[in-house]
Design a protein around this motif. Structure first.
Motif, PDB file in Angstrom:
ATOM      1  N   GLU A 185      84.339  20.002  -2.749  1.00 40.30           N
ATOM      2  CA  GLU A 185      83.738  20.523  -1.572  1.00 40.30           C
ATOM      3  C   GLU A 185      83.193  18.735  -1.344  1.00 40.30           C
ATOM      4  N   THR A 201      70.145  17.114   1.473  1.00 39.48           N
ATOM      5  CA  THR A 201      71.028  18.163   1.486  1.00 39.48           C
ATOM      6  C   THR A 201      71.096  19.831   1.856  1.00 39.48           C
ATOM      7  N   TRP A 206      79.033  23.186   3.343  1.00 34.09           N
ATOM      8  CA  TRP A 206      80.533  22.482   2.885  1.00 34.09           C
ATOM      9  C   TRP A 206      81.585  23.072   2.513  1.00 34.09           C
ATOM     10  N   PHE A 210      78.706  14.143   2.030  1.00 38.45           N
ATOM     11  CA  PHE A 210      78.411  14.411   0.941  1.00 38.45           C
ATOM     12  C   PHE A 210      79.881  14.545   0.022  1.00 38.45           C
ATOM     13  N   ARG A 233      80.809  17.044  -3.473  1.00 34.29           N
ATOM     14  CA  ARG A 233      80.445  18.144  -4.669  1.00 34.29           C
ATOM     15  C   ARG A 233      81.493  18.230  -5.525  1.00 34.29           C
ATOM     16  N   GLY A 248      79.207  19.476 -10.766  1.00 34.50           N
ATOM     17  CA  GLY A 248      78.528  19.431 -10.212  1.00 34.50           C
ATOM     18  C   GLY A 248      77.415  18.487  -9.566  1.00 34.50           C
ATOM     19  N   SER A 249      78.295  16.782  -9.757  1.00 38.46           N
ATOM     20  CA  SER A 249      78.336  15.960  -9.501  1.00 38.46           C
ATOM     21  C   SER A 249      78.010  15.944  -8.014  1.00 38.46           C
ATOM     22  N   VAL A 250      77.036  15.067  -6.936  1.00 36.88           N
ATOM     23  CA  VAL A 250      76.974  15.625  -5.447  1.00 36.88           C
ATOM     24  C   VAL A 250      76.771  13.845  -5.581  1.00 36.88           C
ATOM     25  N   LYS A 275      74.773   9.010  -6.333  1.00 34.20           N
ATOM     26  CA  LYS A 275      75.342  10.069  -6.530  1.00 34.20           C
ATOM     27  C   LYS A 275      74.063  10.141  -6.628  1.00 34.20           C
ATOM     28  N   GLU A 292      73.373  13.768  -7.392  1.00 32.05           N
ATOM     29  CA  GLU A 292      72.880  14.734  -7.890  1.00 32.05           C
ATOM     30  C   GLU A 292      74.264  14.675  -9.407  1.00 32.05           C
ATOM     31  N   GLY A 329      76.405  16.164 -12.300  1.00 34.57           N
ATOM     32  CA  GLY A 329      76.307  17.285 -13.001  1.00 34.57           C
ATOM     33  C   GLY A 329      76.809  17.470 -14.407  1.00 34.57           C
TER      34      GLY A 329
END
Length: 399
Positions: free
Chosen positions: A236, A250, A255, A283, A285, A289-291, A313, A315, A317
Motif C-alpha cells: 500500500e 502519517t 492508503w 509512504f 506500507r 507491516g513496515s512503513v 523506515k 515503522e 514490521g
C-alpha cells in the motif's frame, strides 16, 4: 555484506539513495528492508503472463514500443483476419493502476464476472478460453495477429502470425516455470520464454518506464512514456502533500494499492528542466507491516536515467531486530581525523562496521571497534554499526 537499507530501517533515520536505470534500458527492482537491487533488461520481452494472481493478466512491453489493438475478429475468424478498417481500431495499453489489467484485459464486460478481456473463464472446468483476435505491433514496427488460445492447468497457450497468416507460431508459457515471480515473459522477436523479474517476495518498488494517456484536448489523449516508480502486489502507498518532507507524520493518510501512486508526477518538465514537488512525500506500507517514507530530490534523464531520493523506515514490521541507539556510542565525534572508538553497552557485541560518505556510498568496512579516519576528508559520514542485538546508524563529523 551488510545492506544500508537494512541498517537505516531499524534506526528511523533518513538516508539518501540513487537508482540508475542506465538510460532507461533497465528495470530496477528494489527490496526496501534489505536494500538489494535487481536489474532486468527492459527490452528483452514483448508479452508478460500473470503467474501470481487470478485475473490472467497479459501485459505488453509498451515502453519498448509494442502496441496492441482491438479488432472485430473473434478467434473463430482467425483465418479470415485482415486489417480493413484498422484506422478505427482502439489501442489498448497496460493499466497504470493495477497489475491485473494488462493490455489484453481491457474493455471487460462488466455484466459478466467471468470476462477477462482476452477470454472467458469457465467455472465448471476452470479453463479460460480465448475469444478475441488482436493486432500487435512490435518494436520494429512490424505487425502480427495474435490470440491467447487458453489458460489451462496453469499453462498459457497463444498463437501469433503475420497479418496474412504466414509464419504462424503456437507457443506456451507455464506457471510452474515462473516459480514465485508475478509474471512470466515471452519474446516474440527471439521466440523464447524470458525469466527476468525477481521473486515477488524479493522486491517492493520497481524503477521503470511505462505508458500513460496524456490529455491533448477535449476527449483526446496520446499514449506517452514516463519514467517513474511502481509498487509490487500486496503493498500500500499513501501520498502526502503540503507537509515538510522530513516529517514522519502519517495521520490521516489515504492508503491505496494503485501501483503507480508514486509514479512519475513528483516531477514535471518546464521546457528546460525538471522541477520537483518540494512538499510531497510517499509512504510505503509493506505486507509485513513496515512503513517506509520516500521523497524525490532529482531525476537525471537521458543517458543516465537516474532517480535521486531520500528513504526512511519509520515503522518496523514483524521480524526486525531493533537496537537501542543509546546503547551504541562513538567517540571522539566530531573528530580531527583521529581514530574513532565504538563503545557498546548491555552485553552487546560488535559484528561489523561500515562507513558511508554523505552520498551514502560505502567507503570502508571492518569488524573491529576502532575506525581509522586518517584517510577521510572533512565532512559528514555515517557509521553502520552491526551488533549481535541489531544495527544502528551513527552520524560522524570529520573536521
Amino acid at each position: 555484506l551488510m545492506s544500508l537499507a537494512a541498517v537505516t530501517g531499524v534506526t528511523a533515520q533518513e538516508y539518501m539513495d540513487t537508482t540508475s536505470t542506465n538510460g532507461n534500458t533497465e528495470d530496477v527492482y528494489v527490496h526496501l528492508n534489505t536494500g538489494e537491487k535487481a536489474r532486468a533488461d527492459r527490452d528483452n520481452w514483448d508479452l508478460g503472463f500473470e503467474n501470481i494472481g487470478t485475473t490472467a493478466s497479459v501485459l505488453i512491453n509498451g515502453q519498448k514500443g509494442v502496441q496492441l489493438y482491438a479488432t472485430p475478429f473473434a478467434t473463430s475468424a482467425w483465418a479470415n483476419f485482415d486489417t480493413t478498417g484498422m484506422s478505427s481500431w482502439r489501442e489498448y495499453i497496460n493499466s497504470s493502476e493495477s497489475w491485473s489489467n494488462g493490455a489484453f484485459n481491457q474493455d471487460l464486460d462488466l455484466s459478466n464476472p467471468f470476462d477477462l478481456g482476452w477470454g472467458t473463464y469457465n467455472v465448471q472446468n476452470h479453463v479460460i478460453t480465448g475469444d478475441s483476435v488482436f493486432l500487435i505491433m512490435l518494436a520494429d514496427k512490424s505487425f502480427k495477429k495474435i490470440m491467447i488460445n487458453d489458460l489451462t492447468a496453469g499453462t498459457y497457450t497463444f498463437t501469433y502470425a503475420d497479418v496474412d497468416g504466414s509464419n504462424e507460431k503456437k507457443k506456451s508459457v507455464t506457471k510452474n516455470d515462473m516459480k514465485s515471480q508475478n509474471f512470466g515473459y515471452y519474446s516474440i522477436v527471439d521466440e523464447q520464454v524470458v525469466t527476468r523479474e525477481p521473486a515477488t517476495e524479493d522486491w517492493d518498488l520497481v524503477f521503470t518506464e511505462y505508458i500513460i494517456p496524456i490529455p491533448t484536448g477535449p476527449g483526446m489523449f496520446q499514449n506517452y512514456p514516463v519514467s517513474g516508480v511502481k509498487i509490487n502486489k500486496g503493498i500500500e502507498v499513501a501520498q502526502r502533500d503540503g507537509v515538510d518532507v522530513t516529517s514522519d507524520d502519517t495521520m490521516g493518510l489515504n492508503w491505496n494499492t494503485n501501483i503507480s501512486e508514486i509514479g512519475s508526477d513528483w516531477k514535471s518538465w518546464d521546457g528546460t528542466k525538471y522541477v520537483y514537488e518540494q512538499d510531497r512525500a510517499y509512504f510505503v506500507r509493506l505486507s509485513g507491516g513496515s512503513v517506509w517514507k520516500i521523497y524525490f530530490t532529482q531525476y537525471a534523464g537521458g543517458p543516465a536515467g537516474t532517480f535521486y531520493y531520500t528513504l526512511e523506515k519509520i515503522e518496523t514490521g514483524a521480524g526486525v531486530n531493533e537496537v537501542d541507539m543509546q546503547s551504541i556510542s562513538i567517540y571522539p565525534n566530531p573528530s580531527a581525523q583521529l581514530p574513532i572508538t565504538i563503545a557498546l553497552e548491555n552485553n552487546n557485541e560488535l559484528k561489523a562496521v561500515t562507513v558511508y560518505n554523505n552520498a551514502m556510498q560505502m567507503v570502508h568496512m571492518q569488524t573491529d571497534a576502532t575506525v581509522n579516519t586518517s584517510n577521510l576528508q572533512s565532512g559528514i559520514y555515517f557509521l553502520a554499526v552491526e551488533t549481535t542485538k541489531g544495527t544502528a546508524l551513527k552520524k560522524l563529523i570529520i573536521q
